[in-house]
Design a protein around this motif. Structure first.
Motif: not given
Length: 389
Positions: A293, A328, A330, A360, A365, A382-384
């Motif tokens: 991430v 997440c 952002e 992503a 994401g 938006r990346l979990p």
């Protein structure tokens, strides 16, 4: 990257697959309808002045063709058949209208069909459109026949050119995805190798002090557990990115250290050196993020910076905001530039957007990118965090 378009989770979606966005479909319909009404409609009205009873029927047939053109992106074969039949009916009602003009809507449909359907289908459609050629010869002689055949073949050829253009764009996007996946795989390999090296060291330290200092051994074991979870997440990402179609890189070039959000200020400084004003705002802790991430967020910001420098006409300010919440991360990058006139993905743009989408998507994401209503361009990802462990 194409600054004039929006985002799509699938880089091959939309027009690249032969489909049109609702906006493009409306524009195509308005253009086609305007052409048919201005050319064929005018010819029908002029030729129908001497046939008062036939004129209303001919006008109704022209309007039917215009309405049918609304569905040509979805069903070009059916629309072609409708426009061919109604066009021949117009020509039968008003012989003063040339056959080429009466079948103008059918030629537009043939062009669309040639651009979006397999070649064998379009060839059959071309052959069917050539069947009325003897009628053109009977009415206008050799000149009428030549004009009709040239118009039909030109419509089919334009569609084939558009189809070839879409195939080229598709090939470029596929190559961009393959290159990005190979790049991700190399970077993840470095991260996993580092994590496993640390685990080996921790395991050795735990074995040395297991009897004399059990608490220190427990700390080492917990560090091994954390490292193993992180490495597992990186390996999952590696398996997703390193597909059979990815090209093998055997250059043996020495790689730079894997970047992360901790080096975001360095990245911003390199952009400031070009004269751009850069604002960076980080909220939350980013030092404990999974490496996948962390790397994806950094690369997205880096590509957004590149997009601003290359494509944002008149931009002199860009803002970066990174928010690390519990579940997440952002990332938002906004500049104050404008998209250059005439920019198009057909010119080879769009590769940056493909890369950011791929970054992503591989960590589970999502990403959206597009111009803002008040001016400027925004990239938001938006990346979990949990999905990457």
């Amino acid at each position: 990257m194409d600054r004039s378009g929006g985002q799509s989770e699938d880089p091959f979606a939309g027009e690249v697959r032969g489909e049109l966005s609702p906006r493009a479909a409306r524009a195509l319909w308005w253009g086609s309808a305007g052409l048919v009404l201005s050319v064929l409609g005018t010819s029908v009205i002029v030729a129908g002045t001497e046939h008062g009873r036939r004129l209303p029927m001919a006008v109704a047939l022209v309007l039917a063709q215009v309405c049918a053109l609304r569905w040509q992106p979805r069903a070009p074969v059916a629309v072609l058949a409708v426009n061919a039949v109604t066009g021949l009916a117009v020509w039968a009602l008003l012989p003063a209208v040339t056959l080429t003009g009466a079948l103008l809507a059918a030629q537009v449909s043939l062009c669309m069909l040639s651009a979006t359907r397999p070649r064998r289908v379009s060839v059959w459609a071309l052959a069917a459109m050539c069947l009325p050629a003897p009628l053109a010869f009977g009415r206008g002689g050799g000149a009428g026949l030549m004009v009709y055949l040239l118009a039909v073949v030109l419509a089919w050829t334009v569609g084939q050119w558009r189809r070839a253009q879409r195939e080229r764009i598709r090939a470029e996007l596929r190559r961009a995805v393959v290159e990005e996946r190979a790049r991700i795989a190399r970077e993840v390999h470095d991260v996993v190798a580092h994590t496993l090296s640390v685990m080996v060291i921790q395991a050795g330290a735990a074995d040395d002090v297991f009897t004399e200092q059990p608490e220190q051994a427990r700390q080492s074991l917990r560090a091994i557990e954390t490292g193993a979870r992180s490495a597992l997440g990186e390996l999952r990402l590696l398996l997703r990115a390193f597909r059979p179609d990815a090209e093998h890189d055997g250059t043996g070039e020495q790689r730079e250290p894997v970047p992360s959000l901790a080096r975001l200020d360095e990245l911003a400084d390199s952009v400031r050196a070009t004269g751009m004003t850069v604002h960076v705002q980080c909220e939350g802790a980013t030092d404990g993020l999974p490496a996948a991430v962390d790397l994806a967020a950094y690369r997205i910001v880096q590509e957004a910076f590149t997009n601003t420098l290359r494509h944002a006409a008149g931009a002199d300010e860009v803002s970066v905001r990174v928010t690390a919440e519990g579940e997440c991360v952002e990332v938002t990058v906004v500049d104050n530039g404008r998209a250059p006139q005439g920019s198009s993905a057909a010119a080879g743009a769009g590769r940056g957007l493909v890369g950011m989408n791929e970054r992503a998507r591989l960590v589970g994401g999502s990403l959206r990118a597009g111009p803002l209503p008040g001016g400027g361009f925004e990239v938001a990802a938006r990346l979990p965090v949990e999905g990457a462990l």
